[in-house]
Design an enzyme around this catalytic site. Structure first.
Site, PDB file in Angstrom:
ATOM      1  N   ASP A   1      -8.959  12.882  16.545  1.00 36.52           N
ATOM      2  CA  ASP A   1      -8.952  11.554  17.166  1.00 36.52           C
ATOM      3  C   ASP A   1     -10.157  11.428  18.091  1.00 36.52           C
ATOM      4  O   ASP A   1     -10.312  12.211  19.031  1.00 36.52           O
ATOM      5  CB  ASP A   1      -7.645  11.349  17.935  1.00 36.52           C
ATOM      6  CG  ASP A   1      -7.460   9.896  18.328  1.00 36.52           C
ATOM      7  OD1 ASP A   1      -8.419   9.306  18.884  1.00 36.52           O
ATOM      8  OD2 ASP A   1      -6.388   9.337  18.074  1.00 36.52           O
ATOM      9  N   MET A   2     -10.981  10.431  17.807  1.00 36.43           N
ATOM     10  CA  MET A   2     -12.229  10.273  18.561  1.00 36.43           C
ATOM     11  C   MET A   2     -11.966  10.042  20.051  1.00 36.43           C
ATOM     12  O   MET A   2     -12.765  10.442  20.897  1.00 36.43           O
ATOM     13  CB  MET A   2     -13.042   9.123  17.953  1.00 36.43           C
ATOM     14  CG  MET A   2     -14.462   9.028  18.418  1.00 36.43           C
ATOM     15  SD  MET A   2     -15.419  10.564  18.256  1.00 36.43           S
ATOM     16  CE  MET A   2     -15.873  10.545  16.526  1.00 36.43           C
ATOM     17  N   ARG A   3     -10.835   9.424  20.377  1.00 35.26           N
ATOM     18  CA  ARG A   3     -10.513   9.204  21.798  1.00 35.26           C
ATOM     19  C   ARG A   3     -10.356  10.542  22.518  1.00 35.26           C
ATOM     20  O   ARG A   3     -10.876  10.738  23.613  1.00 35.26           O
ATOM     21  CB  ARG A   3      -9.194   8.423  21.941  1.00 35.26           C
ATOM     22  CG  ARG A   3      -9.325   6.955  21.637  1.00 35.26           C
ATOM     23  CD  ARG A   3      -7.985   6.332  21.396  1.00 35.26           C
ATOM     24  NE  ARG A   3      -7.420   6.794  20.125  1.00 35.26           N
ATOM     25  CZ  ARG A   3      -6.492   6.166  19.444  1.00 35.26           C
ATOM     26  NH1 ARG A   3      -5.981   5.044  19.902  1.00 35.26           N
ATOM     27  NH2 ARG A   3      -6.038   6.623  18.293  1.00 35.26           N
TER      28      ARG A   3
ATOM     29  N   ARG B   1     -11.828  15.936   6.777  1.00 36.33           N
ATOM     30  CA  ARG B   1     -12.611  16.306   5.588  1.00 36.33           C
ATOM     31  C   ARG B   1     -14.048  16.647   5.967  1.00 36.33           C
ATOM     32  O   ARG B   1     -14.638  15.996   6.834  1.00 36.33           O
ATOM     33  CB  ARG B   1     -12.632  15.158   4.581  1.00 36.33           C
ATOM     34  CG  ARG B   1     -11.280  14.879   3.974  1.00 36.33           C
ATOM     35  CD  ARG B   1     -11.324  13.658   3.060  1.00 36.33           C
ATOM     36  NE  ARG B   1     -10.165  12.820   3.309  1.00 36.33           N
ATOM     37  CZ  ARG B   1     -10.099  11.505   3.092  1.00 36.33           C
ATOM     38  NH1 ARG B   1     -11.149  10.865   2.618  1.00 36.33           N
ATOM     39  NH2 ARG B   1      -9.005  10.844   3.355  1.00 36.33           N
TER      40      ARG B   1
ATOM     41  N   ASN C   1       0.885  -1.167   0.000  1.00 40.35           N
ATOM     42  CA  ASN C   1       0.000   0.000   0.000  1.00 40.35           C
ATOM     43  C   ASN C   1       0.924   1.219   0.000  1.00 40.35           C
ATOM     44  O   ASN C   1       1.440   1.623   1.037  1.00 40.35           O
ATOM     45  CB  ASN C   1      -0.882  -0.048   1.257  1.00 40.35           C
ATOM     46  CG  ASN C   1      -1.857   1.107   1.319  1.00 40.35           C
ATOM     47  OD1 ASN C   1      -1.769   2.059   0.521  1.00 40.35           O
ATOM     48  ND2 ASN C   1      -2.771   1.058   2.263  1.00 40.35           N
TER      49      ASN C   1
ATOM     50  N   ARG D   1      -2.450  -1.992  -3.596  1.00 40.64           N
ATOM     51  CA  ARG D   1      -3.640  -1.162  -3.445  1.00 40.64           C
ATOM     52  C   ARG D   1      -3.528  -0.005  -4.434  1.00 40.64           C
ATOM     53  O   ARG D   1      -2.525   0.704  -4.447  1.00 40.64           O
ATOM     54  CB  ARG D   1      -3.715  -0.616  -2.027  1.00 40.64           C
ATOM     55  CG  ARG D   1      -4.857   0.354  -1.878  1.00 40.64           C
ATOM     56  CD  ARG D   1      -4.875   1.012  -0.527  1.00 40.64           C
ATOM     57  NE  ARG D   1      -6.048   1.852  -0.428  1.00 40.64           N
ATOM     58  CZ  ARG D   1      -6.069   2.994   0.245  1.00 40.64           C
ATOM     59  NH1 ARG D   1      -4.993   3.412   0.872  1.00 40.64           N
ATOM     60  NH2 ARG D   1      -7.164   3.703   0.299  1.00 40.64           N
TER      61      ARG D   1
ATOM     62  N   GLY E   1     -11.124   2.304  12.557  1.00 37.74           N
ATOM     63  CA  GLY E   1     -10.693   2.782  13.883  1.00 37.74           C
ATOM     64  C   GLY E   1     -11.807   3.257  14.792  1.00 37.74           C
ATOM     65  O   GLY E   1     -11.927   2.796  15.935  1.00 37.74           O
ATOM     66  N   VAL E   2     -12.668   4.157  14.297  1.00 36.24           N
ATOM     67  CA  VAL E   2     -13.768   4.659  15.125  1.00 36.24           C
ATOM     68  C   VAL E   2     -14.863   3.592  15.243  1.00 36.24           C
ATOM     69  O   VAL E   2     -15.354   3.299  16.343  1.00 36.24           O
ATOM     70  CB  VAL E   2     -14.352   5.959  14.531  1.00 36.24           C
ATOM     71  CG1 VAL E   2     -15.559   6.430  15.319  1.00 36.24           C
ATOM     72  CG2 VAL E   2     -13.281   7.051  14.473  1.00 36.24           C
TER      73      VAL E   2
ATOM     74  N   HIS F   1     -12.653   3.142  -0.437  1.00 37.04           N
ATOM     75  CA  HIS F   1     -12.683   2.143   0.651  1.00 37.04           C
ATOM     76  C   HIS F   1     -13.358   0.844   0.186  1.00 37.04           C
ATOM     77  O   HIS F   1     -13.844   0.061   1.009  1.00 37.04           O
ATOM     78  CB  HIS F   1     -13.480   2.628   1.881  1.00 37.04           C
ATOM     79  CG  HIS F   1     -12.844   3.728   2.660  1.00 37.04           C
ATOM     80  ND1 HIS F   1     -13.585   4.726   3.242  1.00 37.04           N
ATOM     81  CD2 HIS F   1     -11.553   3.994   2.981  1.00 37.04           C
ATOM     82  CE1 HIS F   1     -12.783   5.555   3.883  1.00 37.04           C
ATOM     83  NE2 HIS F   1     -11.535   5.140   3.718  1.00 37.04           N
TER      84      HIS F   1
ATOM     85  N   GLU G   1      -8.089  -4.712   5.073  1.00 33.09           N
ATOM     86  CA  GLU G   1      -7.950  -4.447   3.638  1.00 33.09           C
ATOM     87  C   GLU G   1      -6.796  -5.236   3.031  1.00 33.09           C
ATOM     88  O   GLU G   1      -6.891  -5.708   1.903  1.00 33.09           O
ATOM     89  CB  GLU G   1      -7.765  -2.941   3.422  1.00 33.09           C
ATOM     90  CG  GLU G   1      -9.065  -2.186   3.636  1.00 33.09           C
ATOM     91  CD  GLU G   1      -8.886  -0.696   3.889  1.00 33.09           C
ATOM     92  OE1 GLU G   1      -8.425  -0.329   4.981  1.00 33.09           O
ATOM     93  OE2 GLU G   1      -9.212   0.093   2.993  1.00 33.09           O
TER      94      GLU G   1
ATOM     95  N   LEU H   1     -15.627   3.775   9.456  1.00 31.81           N
ATOM     96  CA  LEU H   1     -15.351   5.032  10.163  1.00 31.81           C
ATOM     97  C   LEU H   1     -13.908   5.035  10.646  1.00 31.81           C
ATOM     98  O   LEU H   1     -13.604   4.606  11.760  1.00 31.81           O
ATOM     99  CB  LEU H   1     -16.315   5.190  11.348  1.00 31.81           C
ATOM    100  CG  LEU H   1     -17.812   4.975  11.052  1.00 31.81           C
ATOM    101  CD1 LEU H   1     -18.623   5.102  12.337  1.00 31.81           C
ATOM    102  CD2 LEU H   1     -18.302   5.957   9.998  1.00 31.81           C
TER     103      LEU H   1
ATOM    104  N   ASN I   1     -10.111   7.497   9.853  1.00 25.12           N
ATOM    105  CA  ASN I   1      -9.827   8.919   9.704  1.00 25.12           C
ATOM    106  C   ASN I   1     -10.594   9.418   8.482  1.00 25.12           C
ATOM    107  O   ASN I   1     -11.260  10.441   8.512  1.00 25.12           O
ATOM    108  CB  ASN I   1      -8.323   9.105   9.574  1.00 25.12           C
ATOM    109  CG  ASN I   1      -7.894  10.425  10.150  1.00 25.12           C
ATOM    110  OD1 ASN I   1      -8.699  11.191  10.690  1.00 25.12           O
ATOM    111  ND2 ASN I   1      -6.628  10.720  10.003  1.00 25.12           N
TER     112      ASN I   1
HETATM  113  P1  ADP Z   1      -7.258   5.394   8.642  1.00 21.07           P
HETATM  114  O1  ADP Z   1      -6.930   3.990   8.181  1.00 21.07           O
HETATM  115  O2  ADP Z   1      -8.363   6.055   7.887  1.00 21.07           O
HETATM  116  O3  ADP Z   1      -6.076   6.277   8.861  1.00 21.07           O
HETATM  117  P2  ADP Z   1      -8.179   4.099  11.083  1.00 21.07           P
HETATM  118  O4  ADP Z   1      -9.200   3.173  10.563  1.00 21.07           O
HETATM  119  O5  ADP Z   1      -6.915   3.523  11.615  1.00 21.07           O
HETATM  120  O6  ADP Z   1      -7.868   5.278  10.089  1.00 21.07           O
HETATM  121  O7  ADP Z   1      -8.869   4.984  12.240  1.00 21.07           O
HETATM  122  C1  ADP Z   1      -8.150   5.961  12.921  1.00 21.07           C
HETATM  123  C2  ADP Z   1      -9.085   6.669  13.877  1.00 21.07           C
HETATM  124  O8  ADP Z   1      -9.737   5.726  14.717  1.00 21.07           O
HETATM  125  C3  ADP Z   1      -8.395   7.617  14.835  1.00 21.07           C
HETATM  126  O9  ADP Z   1      -8.231   8.893  14.256  1.00 21.07           O
HETATM  127  C4  ADP Z   1      -9.372   7.678  15.992  1.00 21.07           C
HETATM  128  O10 ADP Z   1     -10.331   8.695  15.772  1.00 21.07           O
HETATM  129  C5  ADP Z   1     -10.095   6.353  15.931  1.00 21.07           C
HETATM  130  N1  ADP Z   1      -9.766   5.437  17.031  1.00 21.07           N
HETATM  131  C6  ADP Z   1      -8.739   4.587  17.115  1.00 21.07           C
HETATM  132  N2  ADP Z   1      -8.755   3.916  18.289  1.00 21.07           N
HETATM  133  C7  ADP Z   1      -9.840   4.376  18.970  1.00 21.07           C
HETATM  134  C8  ADP Z   1     -10.419   4.094  20.243  1.00 21.07           C
HETATM  135  N3  ADP Z   1      -9.885   3.196  21.068  1.00 21.07           N
HETATM  136  N4  ADP Z   1     -11.540   4.751  20.583  1.00 21.07           N
HETATM  137  C9  ADP Z   1     -12.081   5.659  19.757  1.00 21.07           C
HETATM  138  N5  ADP Z   1     -11.597   5.974  18.547  1.00 21.07           N
HETATM  139  C10 ADP Z   1     -10.485   5.347  18.152  1.00 21.07           C
END
Ligand code: ADP
Length: 418
Positions: free
Chosen positions: A289-291, A248, A13, A98, A337-338, A187, A391, A216, A218
């Site tokens: 970052d949702m955290r 975005r 990738n 990819r 991630g989210v 995606h 992926e 969900l 980034n």
């Molecule tokens: P990408 O592949 O699009 O870069 P990911 O699928 O890895 O992104 O998701 C990254 C996002 O997931 C982070 O920006 C954050 O918002 C969210 N994230 C990751 N771990 C957690 C968690 N434990 N709780 C809440 N949100 C999380």
């Protein structure tokens, strides 16, 4: 050539300044190595290489400067070779790449030759941030192993089944055709994998289930998948349309752009940067970052709360829209991630939708796990699920299926995405 015995697939990738890779053995699906080269072209380049299991299990890091993608792949090859997994191994069956944009032409994974590369290059104007890096990755890998099938797996391919009424914008048709303006979706590899795994989780064939997939990360996108085929998705000509994302904006009135140009005096490039990099969650509250957003909400931060509410509101609108597109929904599935980690997002996105058959089991929703799982009660009319995306595994699967199925044909036209 004894390629029939070879069972390993290297997945690459390639981004503009990074290369992520995984080596999988397709006999048992095991992951032999995974890694990342980042900050290519800078003095602070870094390669992190991990062997997940077996006698060589462990992680190594290199920090010598990596000037370009050629050097990156050479370094990856050296690290793999140290574990007896080198790029020259006869066990390596193919390299799967990819590729973000496949336009309308690439509806399935495709073995790359010169003509295919030219076609991928022709799509650079619609994917200027992604396709050039993908092309560099393919060229570099071809130079290293010219004898090996290099397979392009496109982010857009899964969405090429969208009917015209979902894929076209309501703009002047001749202009749209002249500039290939339509909704391509992205995606796709994740939506394909997650929708298929969801059917498995429900114990059904993909043809028998209708699924709303919410990817969900980034970047974020939703898709409506009917019987294993995508019928609508939230990203469009570019990955800017649709849900609120980390940086975005997602959907907005296109007149915002004229307004910013005419009234705020911003240039096209400035508006592009604003909407792609300074909007979404980061634009609303300064964090993507949702955290961190949840932590701030816990402290009573109003900007973080509003950002969360806008994010969830958009998500709910898409769940409702795709419910109507599909007519009957068997599952709503959260991934990336989210989607995989933020129980609060899943809860807020589905709250109050009992009339639509959507109910969450609060205890199941709170469980943290890397496994695909249901977070709705067993009796629920619509299953709510969490299915971690993968992926790279899907790219490897499609790559291996293509080279196993076709010895001469370039495109796996019979390849099922379901
Ligand atoms: P990408 O592949 O699009 O870069 P990911 O699928 O890895 O992104 O998701 C990254 C996002 O997931 C982070 O920006 C954050 O918002 C969210 N994230 C990751 N771990 C957690 C968690 N434990 N709780 C809440 N949100 C999380």
């Amino acid at each position: 050539m004894t390629r029939s015995r070879a069972s390993r697939v290297l997945v690459l990738n390639s981004g503009s300044s990074s290369v992520k890779y995984q080596l999988l053995d397709m006999r048992d699906g095991s992951r032999l190595a995974v890694g990342l080269v980042e900050r290519i072209g800078e003095q602070t380049s870094r390669l992190v290489h991990t062997v997940p299991a077996g006698p060589n299990a462990g992680t190594r890091e290199r920090t010598d400067p990596v000037p370009d993608h050629g050097a990156a792949l050479k370094a990856v090859g050296e690290e793999l070779a140290r574990d007896g997994l080198g790029l020259d191994s006869p066990e390596l069956a193919a390299i799967g790449h990819r590729v973000v944009h496949g336009g309308q032409r690439f509806t399935a994974p495709t073995v790359v030759d010169d003509e295919v590369l030219v076609e991928i290059e022709r799509l650079v104007p619609v994917a200027p941030l992604h396709n050039p890096a993908n092309i560099t990755g393919i060229r570099t890998a071809r130079a290293l192993r010219p004898d090996l099938p290099q397979v392009a797996v496109f982010d857009t391919a899964f969405h090429t089944t969208m009917p015209e009424h979902a894929a076209r914008y309501a703009i002047d048709a001749a202009t749209a055709d002249a500039y290939r303006i339509r909704r391509y979706g992205f995606h796709g590899t994740s939506h394909a994998y997650v929708s298929r795994r969801t059917a498995e989780l429900l114990g059904k064939a993909p043809e028998d289930v209708n699924v709303i997939v919410l990817h969900l990360g980034n970047g974020a996108s939703a898709s409506a998948v009917a019987g294993g085929r995508c019928v609508d998705t939230s990203m469009g000509l570019t990955p800017l349309e649709g849900l609120v994302m980390g940086t975005r904006s997602g959907d907005l009135d296109p007149a915002v752009i004229f307004h910013l140009g005419r009234v705020a005096g911003m240039s096209m490039d400035e508006i592009d940067t604003l909407l792609n990099k300074q909007s979404g969650l980061v634009g609303l509250c300064g964090d993507n970052d949702m955290r961190e957003i949840r932590r701030r909400i816990g402290e009573g931060d109003r900007a973080a709360l509003l950002a969360f509410e806008i994010y969830v509101h958009r998500l709910r609108k898409y769940i409702g829209a795709y419910y109507a597109v599909l007519g009957r929904v068997d599952a709503v599935v959260f991934t990336a991630g989210v989607g995989e980690n933020a129980a609060e997002v899943r809860e807020a996105a589905t709250a109050g939708l009992e009339e639509l058959g959507l109910v969450l089991d609060t205890e199941l929703n709170a469980v943290r796990s890397a496994e695909p799982r249901l977070v709705s009660p067993a009796h629920a009319r619509v299953a709510v699920a969490v299915v971690p995306t993968d992926e790279e595994r899907e790219i490897a699967r499609q790559t291996f299926a293509l080279i196993g199925n076709t010895s001469t044909g370039k495109t796996a036209t019979g390849e099922s995405h379901a």
